[in-house]
Motif scaffolding. Structure first.
Motif: not given
Length: 96
Positions: A26, A91, A93-94
């Motif tokens: 990512q 993990t 993310h946005e």
């Protein structure tokens, strides 16, 4: 929402952070860098705390906080002990 535990913040401030293969991938995508992820954890809030089903740690934490640009990042991680304790980011993310 709860404050990020001091233990997690101390590990992140000390750069004792390990990224999973997924989290590294990512970062390679280029939207966020390591400093954005660190900022989101240090300035974020815990939105979920659950038992670690892998039993590598007591809990997994879901944190939402701002990147340097202000875009919110959702991350999941846990404290793991190798030689020393580290914060393992599974993990991120946005935030959607």
């Amino acid at each position: 929402m709860k404050a990020v535990p001091t233990q997690l913040k101390d590990l992140v401030r000390s750069h004792r952070v390990i990224l999973s293969e997924k989290a590294r991938h990512q970062l390679d995508l280029g939207k966020f860098d390591t400093n954005d992820l660190i900022n989101s954890i240090l300035r974020g809030k815990i939105i979920k705390k659950e038992k670690d089903e892998q039993r590598e740690s007591q809990y997994k934490y879901t944190v939402v906080g701002p990147s340097h640009s202000g875009t919110h990042i959702y991350s999941c991680g846990k404290v793991v002990k190798l030689i020393k304790k580290n914060y393992f980011v599974i993990t991120f993310h946005e935030t959607r």
